[in-house]
Scaffold this motif. Structure first.
Motif, PDB file in Angstrom:
ATOM      1  N   TYR A 307       8.719  28.499  54.278  1.00 45.99           N
ATOM      2  CA  TYR A 307       9.653  28.955  53.353  1.00 45.99           C
ATOM      3  C   TYR A 307       9.665  28.202  51.978  1.00 45.99           C
ATOM      4  O   TYR A 307       9.761  28.975  50.881  1.00 45.99           O
ATOM      5  N   LEU A 308       9.360  26.946  51.956  1.00 44.34           N
ATOM      6  CA  LEU A 308       9.391  26.066  50.767  1.00 44.34           C
ATOM      7  C   LEU A 308       8.091  26.406  49.993  1.00 44.34           C
ATOM      8  O   LEU A 308       8.234  26.330  48.782  1.00 44.34           O
ATOM      9  N   TRP A 309       7.245  26.569  50.475  1.00 47.42           N
ATOM     10  CA  TRP A 309       5.786  26.485  49.928  1.00 47.42           C
ATOM     11  C   TRP A 309       5.323  27.843  49.557  1.00 47.42           C
ATOM     12  O   TRP A 309       4.407  28.358  48.649  1.00 47.42           O
ATOM     13  N   HIS A 310       5.750  29.173  50.003  1.00 48.69           N
ATOM     14  CA  HIS A 310       5.223  30.417  49.844  1.00 48.69           C
ATOM     15  C   HIS A 310       5.234  31.043  48.500  1.00 48.69           C
ATOM     16  O   HIS A 310       4.362  31.415  48.142  1.00 48.69           O
ATOM     17  N   LEU A 311       6.414  30.585  47.763  1.00 48.07           N
ATOM     18  CA  LEU A 311       6.397  31.262  46.593  1.00 48.07           C
ATOM     19  C   LEU A 311       5.751  30.522  45.561  1.00 48.07           C
ATOM     20  O   LEU A 311       4.957  31.122  44.656  1.00 48.07           O
ATOM     21  N   PRO A 312       5.645  29.121  45.457  1.00 51.06           N
ATOM     22  CA  PRO A 312       4.697  28.382  44.755  1.00 51.06           C
ATOM     23  C   PRO A 312       3.185  28.752  44.728  1.00 51.06           C
ATOM     24  O   PRO A 312       2.625  28.842  43.831  1.00 51.06           O
ATOM     25  N   LEU A 313       2.822  28.769  46.135  1.00 51.23           N
ATOM     26  CA  LEU A 313       1.554  29.171  46.556  1.00 51.23           C
ATOM     27  C   LEU A 313       1.289  30.837  46.172  1.00 51.23           C
ATOM     28  O   LEU A 313       0.104  30.959  45.461  1.00 51.23           O
ATOM     29  N   TYR A 314       2.274  31.472  46.183  1.00 48.52           N
ATOM     30  CA  TYR A 314       1.843  33.098  45.665  1.00 48.52           C
ATOM     31  C   TYR A 314       1.581  33.016  44.197  1.00 48.52           C
ATOM     32  O   TYR A 314       0.861  33.768  43.814  1.00 48.52           O
ATOM     33  N   ILE A 315       2.335  32.328  43.492  1.00 52.09           N
ATOM     34  CA  ILE A 315       2.418  32.320  42.172  1.00 52.09           C
ATOM     35  C   ILE A 315       0.969  31.499  41.648  1.00 52.09           C
ATOM     36  O   ILE A 315       0.269  31.887  40.826  1.00 52.09           O
TER      37      ILE A 315
END
Length: 436
Positions: A307-315
């Motif tokens: 949950y915490l890392w998915h959006l930073p990784l996606y960007i």
């Protein structure tokens, strides 16, 4: 530490002795659905004018009604309430108390955030030093930091579990009713004053209401209701949302009602929990299959890190693709939508990889050994501010380099404070929590 008789620990209205695998399935499904929402909500557009970020999901004609299904945060908090009820009772059964519970839950929630805040601080600092356009950097930072609101909201509810559990034991439905009335009152005050910040008060009533539903769930209350009643209540909840979101005060977009949380999310929580119970039996059979167990084990074990890392990784992955000159389909086009399953798999795989690499940051707080106790309430309160505070700041004022640095400093201090122990019996008796 005070002990609890075994018979009383097992006698609290339907304590579930065995693990309900459906709860694990729902929790995992909620995390995956959040990732799905984000990989369909954020589209990178490359044009002669530069790089732009669009939101194809929000532009879709079916987006608003889809949020009545896809907004799973009320259900997530209800699942959290189930886990909290079981965890609280287990804490009491082994002789622990409120400070032990709060410290354990906050460490489990915020320890995975320590490396994230550190990486965000370094990354935003480097981007600023390299002269990244301020407007683009702010837009990216807001996107990366958007999931962090959950840490603040969930951390607040976890701190309240000992008190809310006692209220639940004494008057479960009166507690639910009071929370619902408080949520409506906060929204009324917000609308009357026109001050959006007033809505922050609903971080308590709305999410605690969903958590209390989880307490009922853990008691087996929903399991004892007939399927007809569950279906009627679920439909009634959705039916009430129709006029509620049609008067111009509450948005029919359930994601728009999220931060600060509003009354419709409480009604949505009721419907969602009832619907889950309606399909509990087939979901139980599904969880008896090895592929489903494997998927839930792989994704659920690292759920918070994913949950915490998915959006930073996606960007970040989109940034790498830009550097490598990978062609980007037009956001919202047929080809763009066709690539979303690929994007989902890649992001989940990357997030799981990061979670595995950072596994040491996701370990729970060790149980107290004989003769030791958690820090006193002043230390626990200070640690709660250190951990919850940065996430709250992100929720209210968005992520920035300064806020990331604040989190990178304050959250580790809070986790460290919560992990300290002292000889049992040092604190005055009033500082302890008993259970009778």
């Amino acid at each position: 530490m005070h002990s609890v008789p075994a018979d009383s620990a097992q006698d609290v209205r339907g304590i579930i002795a065995q693990r309900d695998l459906v709860v694990d399935l729902i929790r995992t499904a909620c995390v995956v659905l959040v990732v799905v929402v984000h990989v369909t909500m954020v589209g990178v557009a490359v044009s002669p004018d530069g790089i732009g970020v669009t939101s194809p999901l929000q532009d879709a004609a079916w987006y608003v009604p889809a949020t009545w299904v896809g907004q799973v945060m009320p259900l997530f908090f209800a699942v959290g309430g189930f886990a909290s009820a079981v965890g609280w009772r287990n804490t009491l059964a082994r002789g622990g108390g409120a400070r032990d519970f709060v410290a354990t839950r906050l460490v489990r929630l915020f320890r995975p955030a320590v490396p994230l805040f550190a990486v965000l601080a370094v990354g935003l600092g480097i981007a600023t030093a390299l002269g990244t356009p301020a407007e683009l950097l702010a837009e990216v930072a807001v996107g990366i930091g958007s999931p962090l609101w959950f840490l603040a909201a969930y951390g607040i509810t976890q701190c309240c579990v000992p008190v809310m559990a006692r209220l639940h034991e004494r008057a479960p439905f009166r507690t639910l009713g009071v929370l619902l009335l408080l949520a409506a009152a906060v929204d009324a005050l917000r609308f009357a004053t026109g001050t959006a910040e007033v809505g922050l008060l609903n971080l308590g009533p709305v999410w605690l209401f969903a958590q209390q539903l989880g307490f009922l769930w853990a008691d087996g209350w929903f399991a004892r209701r007939s399927k007809v009643l569950l279906a009627v209540v679920a439909l009634a909840g959705y039916a009430l949302l129709v006029p509620l979101t049609s008067v111009g005060l509450w948005a029919p977009d359930m994601l728009q009602d999220l931060n600060p949380p509003m009354l419709p999310l409480a009604l949505l929580a009721v419907s969602q929990v009832c619907l889950v119970q309606l399909v509990h039996r087939p979901l139980t059979r599904l969880m008896q299959t090895r592929p489903t167990q494997a998927a839930v084990f792989v994704l659920g074990r690292d759920g918070m890190a994913v949950y915490l890392w998915h959006l930073p990784l996606y960007i970040a992955l989109n940034g790498v693709a830009l550097v490598l000159a990978v062609p980007f389909p037009e956001p919202g086009s047929v080809s763009w939508w066709a690539t979303r399953p690929i994007a989902l798999v890649v992001v989940l795989a990357a997030a799981i990889g990061v979670a595995r690499a950072l596994r040491r940051w996701d370990r729970p707080l060790p149980r107290l050994s004989d003769g030791t106790d958690r820090p006193g309430w002043p230390v626990v309160a200070a640690a709660a501010v250190c951990t919850i505070g940065p996430a709250f700041v992100v929720m209210q004022w968005h992520l920035s380099f300064g806020v990331a640095v604040l989190g990178a400093v304050a959250v580790p201090i809070g986790v460290w404070l919560l992990g300290r122990t002292r000889p049992a019996g040092v604190a005055p008796a009033a500082g302890r929590t008993t259970h009778s």
